[in-house]
Motif scaffolding. Structure first.
Motif, PDB file in Angstrom:
ATOM      1  N   ALA A  55      11.030 -16.123 -16.760  1.00  0.00           N
ATOM      2  CA  ALA A  55      12.357 -15.535 -16.559  1.00  0.00           C
ATOM      3  C   ALA A  55      13.086 -15.304 -17.881  1.00  0.00           C
ATOM      4  N   GLN A  56      12.741 -16.065 -18.896  1.00  0.00           N
ATOM      5  CA  GLN A  56      13.380 -15.919 -20.210  1.00  0.00           C
ATOM      6  C   GLN A  56      12.410 -15.391 -21.271  1.00  0.00           C
ATOM      7  N   GLY A  57      11.227 -14.944 -20.839  1.00  0.00           N
ATOM      8  CA  GLY A  57      10.140 -14.612 -21.746  1.00  0.00           C
ATOM      9  C   GLY A  57      10.269 -13.347 -22.575  1.00  0.00           C
ATOM     10  N   SER A  58      11.136 -12.437 -22.194  1.00  0.00           N
ATOM     11  CA  SER A  58      11.299 -11.199 -22.964  1.00  0.00           C
ATOM     12  C   SER A  58      12.721 -10.684 -22.772  1.00  0.00           C
ATOM     13  N   LEU A  82      12.271  -5.860  -6.023  1.00  0.00           N
ATOM     14  CA  LEU A  82      12.893  -6.970  -6.725  1.00  0.00           C
ATOM     15  C   LEU A  82      12.329  -8.236  -6.103  1.00  0.00           C
ATOM     16  N   ILE A  83      11.744  -9.092  -6.933  1.00  0.00           N
ATOM     17  CA  ILE A  83      11.207 -10.365  -6.465  1.00  0.00           C
ATOM     18  C   ILE A  83      11.976 -11.454  -7.190  1.00  0.00           C
ATOM     19  N   GLN A  84      12.583 -12.339  -6.419  1.00  0.00           N
ATOM     20  CA  GLN A  84      13.508 -13.312  -6.989  1.00  0.00           C
ATOM     21  C   GLN A  84      13.362 -14.645  -6.268  1.00  0.00           C
ATOM     22  N   ARG A  85      13.499 -15.719  -7.016  1.00  0.00           N
ATOM     23  CA  ARG A  85      13.535 -17.066  -6.432  1.00  0.00           C
ATOM     24  C   ARG A  85      14.756 -17.767  -6.996  1.00  0.00           C
ATOM     25  N   GLY A  86      15.675 -18.150  -6.135  1.00  0.00           N
ATOM     26  CA  GLY A  86      16.939 -18.694  -6.623  1.00  0.00           C
ATOM     27  C   GLY A  86      17.637 -17.629  -7.453  1.00  0.00           C
ATOM     28  N   ASP A  87      17.999 -17.988  -8.668  1.00  0.00           N
ATOM     29  CA  ASP A  87      18.615 -17.017  -9.576  1.00  0.00           C
ATOM     30  C   ASP A  87      17.634 -16.470 -10.594  1.00  0.00           C
ATOM     31  N   ASP A  88      16.355 -16.746 -10.406  1.00  0.00           N
ATOM     32  CA  ASP A  88      15.337 -16.257 -11.333  1.00  0.00           C
ATOM     33  C   ASP A  88      14.705 -14.975 -10.795  1.00  0.00           C
ATOM     34  N   VAL A  89      15.008 -13.863 -11.448  1.00  0.00           N
ATOM     35  CA  VAL A  89      14.409 -12.583 -11.085  1.00  0.00           C
ATOM     36  C   VAL A  89      13.052 -12.518 -11.779  1.00  0.00           C
ATOM     37  N   MET A  90      12.001 -12.467 -10.981  1.00  0.00           N
ATOM     38  CA  MET A  90      10.650 -12.527 -11.528  1.00  0.00           C
ATOM     39  C   MET A  90      10.003 -11.149 -11.685  1.00  0.00           C
ATOM     40  N   PHE A  91      10.490 -10.185 -10.923  1.00  0.00           N
ATOM     41  CA  PHE A  91       9.967  -8.822 -11.043  1.00  0.00           C
ATOM     42  C   PHE A  91      11.055  -7.864 -10.611  1.00  0.00           C
ATOM     43  N   TYR A  92      11.158  -6.761 -11.347  1.00  0.00           N
ATOM     44  CA  TYR A  92      12.046  -5.682 -10.950  1.00  0.00           C
ATOM     45  C   TYR A  92      11.447  -4.389 -11.471  1.00  0.00           C
ATOM     46  N   TRP A 135      17.110  -8.723 -16.665  1.00  0.00           N
ATOM     47  CA  TRP A 135      17.031  -8.809 -15.205  1.00  0.00           C
ATOM     48  C   TRP A 135      17.883  -9.960 -14.680  1.00  0.00           C
ATOM     49  N   GLN A 136      17.851 -11.101 -15.366  1.00  0.00           N
ATOM     50  CA  GLN A 136      18.594 -12.277 -14.915  1.00  0.00           C
ATOM     51  C   GLN A 136      20.090 -11.976 -14.855  1.00  0.00           C
ATOM     52  N   LEU A 137      20.552 -11.169 -15.783  1.00  0.00           N
ATOM     53  CA  LEU A 137      21.976 -10.849 -15.854  1.00  0.00           C
ATOM     54  C   LEU A 137      22.373  -9.685 -14.957  1.00  0.00           C
ATOM     55  N   GLU A 138      21.505  -8.684 -14.860  1.00  0.00           N
ATOM     56  CA  GLU A 138      21.900  -7.426 -14.226  1.00  0.00           C
ATOM     57  C   GLU A 138      21.204  -7.099 -12.909  1.00  0.00           C
ATOM     58  N   ARG A 139      20.216  -7.860 -12.501  1.00  0.00           N
ATOM     59  CA  ARG A 139      19.471  -7.528 -11.280  1.00  0.00           C
ATOM     60  C   ARG A 139      19.426  -8.687 -10.282  1.00  0.00           C
ATOM     61  N   ASN A 140      20.311  -9.643 -10.413  1.00  0.00           N
ATOM     62  CA  ASN A 140      20.314 -10.834  -9.584  1.00  0.00           C
ATOM     63  C   ASN A 140      20.951 -10.508  -8.223  1.00  0.00           C
ATOM     64  N   LEU A 141      20.112 -10.345  -7.217  1.00  0.00           N
ATOM     65  CA  LEU A 141      20.607  -9.970  -5.895  1.00  0.00           C
ATOM     66  C   LEU A 141      21.440 -11.083  -5.269  1.00  0.00           C
ATOM     67  N   ARG A 142      21.022 -12.305  -5.419  1.00  0.00           N
ATOM     68  CA  ARG A 142      21.793 -13.422  -4.855  1.00  0.00           C
ATOM     69  C   ARG A 142      23.206 -13.441  -5.431  1.00  0.00           C
ATOM     70  N   LYS A 143      23.306 -13.249  -6.728  1.00  0.00           N
ATOM     71  CA  LYS A 143      24.617 -13.227  -7.381  1.00  0.00           C
ATOM     72  C   LYS A 143      25.450 -12.051  -6.857  1.00  0.00           C
ATOM     73  N   ALA A 144      24.820 -10.878  -6.716  1.00  0.00           N
ATOM     74  CA  ALA A 144      25.540  -9.700  -6.222  1.00  0.00           C
ATOM     75  C   ALA A 144      26.075  -9.937  -4.810  1.00  0.00           C
ATOM     76  N   LEU A 145      25.272 -10.552  -3.956  1.00  0.00           N
ATOM     77  CA  LEU A 145      25.708 -10.799  -2.580  1.00  0.00           C
ATOM     78  C   LEU A 145      26.782 -11.877  -2.519  1.00  0.00           C
ATOM     79  N   THR A 146      26.650 -12.886  -3.354  1.00  0.00           N
ATOM     80  CA  THR A 146      27.624 -13.967  -3.364  1.00  0.00           C
ATOM     81  C   THR A 146      28.979 -13.493  -3.849  1.00  0.00           C
ATOM     82  N   GLN A 147      28.983 -12.557  -4.775  1.00  0.00           N
ATOM     83  CA  GLN A 147      30.232 -12.056  -5.342  1.00  0.00           C
ATOM     84  C   GLN A 147      30.867 -10.939  -4.514  1.00  0.00           C
ATOM     85  N   ALA A 148      30.150 -10.477  -3.504  1.00  0.00           N
ATOM     86  CA  ALA A 148      30.673  -9.370  -2.686  1.00  0.00           C
ATOM     87  C   ALA A 148      31.788  -9.826  -1.767  1.00  0.00           C
TER      88      ALA A 148
END
Length: 140
Positions: A118-121, A79-89, A127-140
């Motif tokens: 991030a919004q291209g497909s 998973l490659i992410q910058r901020g809340d933008d998941v760029m690869f998963y 990925w932005q909705l379901e693979r966001n590691l920062r969001k997952a950690l923040t909500q834990a």
């Protein structure tokens, strides 16, 4: 600096380090996986080559509470992410050179290119909705 293994005691510290401009490279693996075990030293070498990025090792069974919805199909999954933008998963070959090319190709893009990608497909939008590691950690 080697990668950081995600543990309950460092979860909030890692979430705080995931600022908007910080690249995060996470490897989702499992302790029982021989491929993962042999990949870890190369992943740690990548972390040393990219000290400006946060490399996180996540055992999907130990941290199922955070990543069980991430849908890991095979190992290693990056998973490659910058901020809340998941760029690869996705699953990659267990070759650090491949991961390095992925990291470098994304890090070379400007802000506009990253947002567009991030919004291209449909897959990227998912990925932005379901693979966001920062969001997952923040909500834990």
């Amino acid at each position: 600096m080697p990668s950081v293994t995600l543990k309950p005691e460092n979860l909030h510290q890692l979430a705080q380090r995931m600022k908007d401009d910080v690249w995060v490279v996470a490897c989702l693996c499992a302790a029982w996986c021989d491929v993962c075990t042999s990949y870890r030293p190369g992943f740690d070498e990548l972390a040393a080559q990219h000290p400006d990025k946060l490399f996180v090792w996540i055992d999907i069974e130990d941290r199922a509470d955070l990543v069980s919805d991430f849908d890991v199909e095979n190992f290693p999954t990056l998973l490659i992410q910058r901020g809340d933008d998941v760029m690869f998963y996705g699953t990659t070959m267990p070759d650090p050179r491949i991961a390095n090319r992925l990291i470098t190709s994304h890090a070379e893009k400007n802000e506009s290119e990253l947002k567009k990608q991030a919004q291209g497909s449909a897959e990227y939008r998912e990925w932005q909705l379901e693979r966001n590691l920062r969001k997952a950690l923040t909500q834990a």
